[in-house]
Design an enzyme around this catalytic site. Structure first.
Site, PDB file in Angstrom:
ATOM      1  N   LYS A 170      66.849  56.125  16.711  1.00 55.41           N
ATOM      2  CA  LYS A 170      65.689  56.067  15.756  1.00 55.41           C
ATOM      3  C   LYS A 170      66.043  57.243  14.869  1.00 55.41           C
ATOM      4  O   LYS A 170      65.890  58.322  14.821  1.00 55.41           O
ATOM      5  CB  LYS A 170      64.262  56.447  16.217  1.00 55.41           C
ATOM      6  CG  LYS A 170      63.261  55.504  15.480  1.00 55.41           C
ATOM      7  CD  LYS A 170      63.318  55.934  13.941  1.00 55.41           C
ATOM      8  CE  LYS A 170      62.534  57.256  13.870  1.00 55.41           C
ATOM      9  NZ  LYS A 170      62.605  57.744  12.178  1.00 55.41           N
ATOM     10  N   GLU A 245      65.353  70.263  19.500  1.00 51.21           N
ATOM     11  CA  GLU A 245      65.982  71.124  18.522  1.00 51.21           C
ATOM     12  C   GLU A 245      65.221  71.198  17.151  1.00 51.21           C
ATOM     13  O   GLU A 245      65.037  70.329  16.585  1.00 51.21           O
ATOM     14  CB  GLU A 245      67.633  70.775  18.198  1.00 51.21           C
ATOM     15  CG  GLU A 245      68.468  71.716  17.703  1.00 51.21           C
ATOM     16  CD  GLU A 245      68.244  72.058  16.083  1.00 51.21           C
ATOM     17  OE1 GLU A 245      67.373  72.991  15.777  1.00 51.21           O
ATOM     18  OE2 GLU A 245      69.136  71.411  15.608  1.00 51.21           O
ATOM     19  N   CYS A 279      69.184  73.819   9.625  1.00 52.96           N
ATOM     20  CA  CYS A 279      68.069  74.518  10.627  1.00 52.96           C
ATOM     21  C   CYS A 279      68.742  75.847  11.222  1.00 52.96           C
ATOM     22  O   CYS A 279      67.890  76.827  11.239  1.00 52.96           O
ATOM     23  CB  CYS A 279      67.876  73.635  11.939  1.00 52.96           C
ATOM     24  SG  CYS A 279      69.197  72.849  12.477  1.00 52.96           S
ATOM     25  N   GLU A 369      59.864  78.256   8.515  1.00 47.95           N
ATOM     26  CA  GLU A 369      61.144  77.596   7.946  1.00 47.95           C
ATOM     27  C   GLU A 369      60.842  76.874   6.904  1.00 47.95           C
ATOM     28  O   GLU A 369      59.930  76.048   6.675  1.00 47.95           O
ATOM     29  CB  GLU A 369      61.609  76.477   9.143  1.00 47.95           C
ATOM     30  CG  GLU A 369      62.856  75.792   8.713  1.00 47.95           C
ATOM     31  CD  GLU A 369      63.340  75.010   9.903  1.00 47.95           C
ATOM     32  OE1 GLU A 369      62.338  74.081  10.178  1.00 47.95           O
ATOM     33  OE2 GLU A 369      64.386  75.010  10.140  1.00 47.95           O
TER      34      GLU A 369
HETATM   35  P1  NAP Z   1      60.292  65.164  11.294  1.00 51.23           P
HETATM   36  O1  NAP Z   1      59.303  64.525  10.731  1.00 51.23           O
HETATM   37  O2  NAP Z   1      60.307  66.066  12.517  1.00 51.23           O
HETATM   38  O3  NAP Z   1      61.571  64.304  11.602  1.00 51.23           O
HETATM   39  C1  NAP Z   1      62.490  64.188  12.495  1.00 51.23           C
HETATM   40  C2  NAP Z   1      62.709  62.727  13.171  1.00 51.23           C
HETATM   41  O4  NAP Z   1      61.349  62.660  14.029  1.00 51.23           O
HETATM   42  C3  NAP Z   1      62.763  61.699  12.194  1.00 51.23           C
HETATM   43  O5  NAP Z   1      63.602  60.688  12.615  1.00 51.23           O
HETATM   44  C4  NAP Z   1      61.233  61.095  12.307  1.00 51.23           C
HETATM   45  O6  NAP Z   1      60.852  60.043  11.578  1.00 51.23           O
HETATM   46  C5  NAP Z   1      60.807  61.206  13.554  1.00 51.23           C
HETATM   47  N1  NAP Z   1      59.454  61.381  13.899  1.00 51.23           N
HETATM   48  C6  NAP Z   1      58.367  61.708  12.929  1.00 51.23           C
HETATM   49  N2  NAP Z   1      57.105  61.812  13.586  1.00 51.23           N
HETATM   50  C7  NAP Z   1      57.421  61.244  14.769  1.00 51.23           C
HETATM   51  C8  NAP Z   1      56.623  60.901  15.831  1.00 51.23           C
HETATM   52  N3  NAP Z   1      55.221  61.420  15.762  1.00 51.23           N
HETATM   53  N4  NAP Z   1      57.160  60.668  16.858  1.00 51.23           N
HETATM   54  C9  NAP Z   1      58.430  60.447  17.072  1.00 51.23           C
HETATM   55  N5  NAP Z   1      59.352  60.678  16.056  1.00 51.23           N
HETATM   56  C10 NAP Z   1      58.723  61.067  14.838  1.00 51.23           C
HETATM   57  O7  NAP Z   1      60.690  66.244  10.287  1.00 51.23           O
HETATM   58  P2  NAP Z   1      60.559  66.023   8.518  1.00 51.23           P
HETATM   59  O8  NAP Z   1      59.266  65.460   8.125  1.00 51.23           O
HETATM   60  O9  NAP Z   1      61.820  65.261   8.133  1.00 51.23           O
HETATM   61  O10 NAP Z   1      61.051  67.461   8.047  1.00 51.23           O
HETATM   62  C11 NAP Z   1      59.858  68.406   7.856  1.00 51.23           C
HETATM   63  C12 NAP Z   1      60.291  69.829   8.384  1.00 51.23           C
HETATM   64  O11 NAP Z   1      60.951  69.790   9.518  1.00 51.23           O
HETATM   65  C13 NAP Z   1      61.294  70.359   7.374  1.00 51.23           C
HETATM   66  O12 NAP Z   1      60.888  71.102   6.509  1.00 51.23           O
HETATM   67  C14 NAP Z   1      62.147  71.414   8.403  1.00 51.23           C
HETATM   68  O13 NAP Z   1      61.303  72.508   8.381  1.00 51.23           O
HETATM   69  C15 NAP Z   1      61.872  70.670   9.659  1.00 51.23           C
HETATM   70  N6  NAP Z   1      63.301  69.976  10.039  1.00 51.23           N
HETATM   71  C16 NAP Z   1      64.128  70.519  10.904  1.00 51.23           C
HETATM   72  C17 NAP Z   1      65.521  69.912  11.093  1.00 51.23           C
HETATM   73  C18 NAP Z   1      66.307  70.601  12.243  1.00 51.23           C
HETATM   74  O14 NAP Z   1      67.495  70.277  12.361  1.00 51.23           O
HETATM   75  N7  NAP Z   1      65.762  71.342  13.242  1.00 51.23           N
HETATM   76  C19 NAP Z   1      65.725  68.807  10.566  1.00 51.23           C
HETATM   77  C20 NAP Z   1      64.737  68.433   9.527  1.00 51.23           C
HETATM   78  C21 NAP Z   1      63.535  69.015   9.502  1.00 51.23           C
HETATM   79  P3  NAP Z   1      60.725  59.864   9.983  1.00 51.23           P
HETATM   80  O15 NAP Z   1      62.004  60.126   9.317  1.00 51.23           O
HETATM   81  O16 NAP Z   1      60.306  58.677   9.791  1.00 51.23           O
HETATM   82  O17 NAP Z   1      59.800  60.907   9.532  1.00 51.23           O
END
Ligand code: NAP
Ligand code: MG
Length: 462
Positions: A170, A245, A279, A369
């Site tokens: 996903k 991660e 990250c 972050e």
């Molecule tokens: P996120 O919501 O955690 O997205 C990561 C993945 O998880 C996406 O595929 C997302 O789908 C999915 N997801 C979201 N809610 C979920 C749930 N309840 N159950 C299962 N999967 C779920 O992150 P984001 O909103 O894109 O970014 C927010 C913050 O996260 C950023 O500002 C950053 O600080 C952090 N981040 C960290 C990394 C890293 O490499 N560690 C990468 C991206 C972001 P959707 O795309 O539909 O939301």
């Protein structure tokens, strides 16, 4: 941009169970470039069934044959590298050169490393009177973010396939087109039907259904701490394996004996690259009191050069989030020396390359972050002070140490509570384990350590 209007399940593109769609937006000009289906629990269920069905045969496939399929996959990624780079640029907004070098270059290297590892790894070992077999954990639910759309996918799928696992992916809702191209590449590489499956969709719908599905044996997630915690809790309740991660707030520690200009310039480049959406980025620069003003001036100058070159952040929400952090930095008393909260362009989700001086360890911008092109420069009095500040966050993903001699930097690096440290600007190594101490996560990706996450042991006694 070409987009599939179905899901890749059991070796073919199938219509989605529902009719909802996700609009894919180019963050550089805010134009809708494509639509992909928004998957539901029914799509996830079909994909997990396909992955379960394909598991016994793939798990029993000799490692050399699994290696051949991963080699073929790597070759398809190489053959289609321009198309992939253009797709990443269109949906993530990264400058094309960065897409070619990093967004496509890194996953090709990682896929190549797993083709070799699958062929050479010891899936069987002798321990006294036992033979230990390393067997695949089973069906993997992979949930990936948008920041490195292809790399995040390959860093999970390649080791899973090498181990003999089957996968349901996903991908992030912001970057599904790269994921669809990856599914095409898997197909072209001759990976058997059901071994890899793709369900595009929203996190709280498709992502949650995948993370909670009974037919999934291991959930591998990269993304935010908030979602990671929830996925970890769900997996724990189901006694299911999980890899998380969750990002970082890494320190770039410049010791007084270092080449200051080089350390500052590389440090700024590290933070601004990919618009700060990395990250492992070294978002806190730690400089000795005696060199502080010089370092700040160098960093401000280096950041200003990124003004024209930097791409946008991924979407309007992230742009707003990053700008609020910049406003918070100002409000808490940090000194802006480059950039600021104002959007530098009328169109596109751009954020100015921003540098803060006089940042103290307890400030929000030194703890959380930000995931944007924002660098905080902190001052330290002596080494123990530097160590205390460097280790003083909930995160521990990466970092850097600079010193005149590598041995001095290494001694400091060994005291850092973090999973990866670059010594005097060390290069990316696709074989080095990547993952966090503390709240940066659970588990490791890349290389043989990344492969072992997808294996479980069975001991036979004689
Ligand atoms: P996120 O919501 O955690 O997205 C990561 C993945 O998880 C996406 O595929 C997302 O789908 C999915 N997801 C979201 N809610 C979920 C749930 N309840 N159950 C299962 N999967 C779920 O992150 P984001 O909103 O894109 O970014 C927010 C913050 O996260 C950023 O500002 C950053 O600080 C952090 N981040 C960290 C990394 C890293 O490499 N560690 C990468 C991206 C972001 P959707 O795309 O539909 O939301
Ligand atoms: Mg999200």
């Amino acid at each position: 941009m070409k987009a599939h209007d179905g899901m890749y399940i059991d070796g073919e593109w199938r219509p989605a169970a529902g009719t909802d769609a996700i609009a894919v937006v180019n963050p550089a000009d805010e134009q809708v470039i494509a639509h992909v289906p928004a998957g539901t629990a029914d799509d996830v269920d079909a994909a997990v069934r396909a992955a379960r069905g394909a598991l016994p045969a793939w798990a029993a496939t000799p490692p050399a044959e699994r290696a051949a399929r991963i080699t073929a996959l790597r070759d398809v990624l190489v053959a289609r590298k321009d198309e992939i780079a253009e797709t990443v640029t269109a949906e993530l907004g990264s400058p094309l050169k960065l897409s070619q070098a990093v967004h496509v270059g890194a996953p090709i290297a990682v896929a190549g490393s797993y083709a070799e590892l699958a062929a050479s790894y010891a899936f069987e070992e002798k321990v006294g009177n036992s033979t230990v077999h390393l067997e695949p954990v089973g069906v993997v639910g992979a949930i990936t973010p948008w920041n490195y759309p292809l790399h995040q996918i390959v860093a999970k799928v390649a080791p899973a396939l090498a181990a003999g696992c089957t996968v349901v992916l996903k991908p992030a809702e912001d970057t599904p087109l790269t994921a669809q191209l990856f599914a095409e590449a898997v197909h072209e590489a001759g990976v058997p039907a059901g071994v890899f499956n793709l369900v595009t969709g929203l996190g709280p719908v498709a992502g949650q259904a995948l993370a909670g599905h009974d037919g999934v044996d291991l959930v591998s997630f990269t993304g935010s701490t908030a979602v990671g915690r929830q996925i970890g809790a769900t997996a724990g309740a189901a006694v299911k394996r999980v890899a998380l991660e969750l990002g970082g707030k890494s320190a770039n520690v410049i010791l007084p004996s270092a080449d200051l200009a080089k350390a500052v310039n590389v440090g700024v480049a590290n933070v601004m690259s990919n618009s700060g959406q990395t990250c492992s980025a070294w978002t806190r620069m730690l400089v000795h009191d005696s060199q502080y003003d010089e370092a700040v001036a160098l960093a401000a100058e280096a950041a200003a050069k990124y003004g024209e070159r930097i791409g946008p952040v991924v979407n309007a929400k992230q742009q707003q989030r990053v700008r609020s952090y910049i406003e918070k930095g100002v409000a808490e008393g940090a000194r802006l020396v480059a950039g600021g909260p104002e959007a530098p362009r009328d169109q596109g989700y751009f954020v100015s390359p921003t540098v803060f001086a006089d940042v103290t360890p307890e400030m929000t911008i030194a703890q959380e972050e930000i995931f944007g092109p924002v660098l905080s420069i902190l001052r330290y009095e002596d080494e123990s002070d530097a160590l205390r500040i460097a280790n003083g966050t909930v995160y521990g993903l990466a970092g850097a140490v600079w010193a005149g001699e590598a041995t001095e930097a290494v001694a400091f690096a060994r005291r850092l509570d973090t999973g990866q440290v670059d010594i005097n600007g060390g290069r990316f190594n696709p074989l080095a384990p990547f993952g966090g101490y503390k709240q940066s996560g659970v588990g490791r990706e890349l290389g043989s350590h990344g492969l072992s996450e997808y294996l479980q042991t069975k001991s036979l006694q004689f």
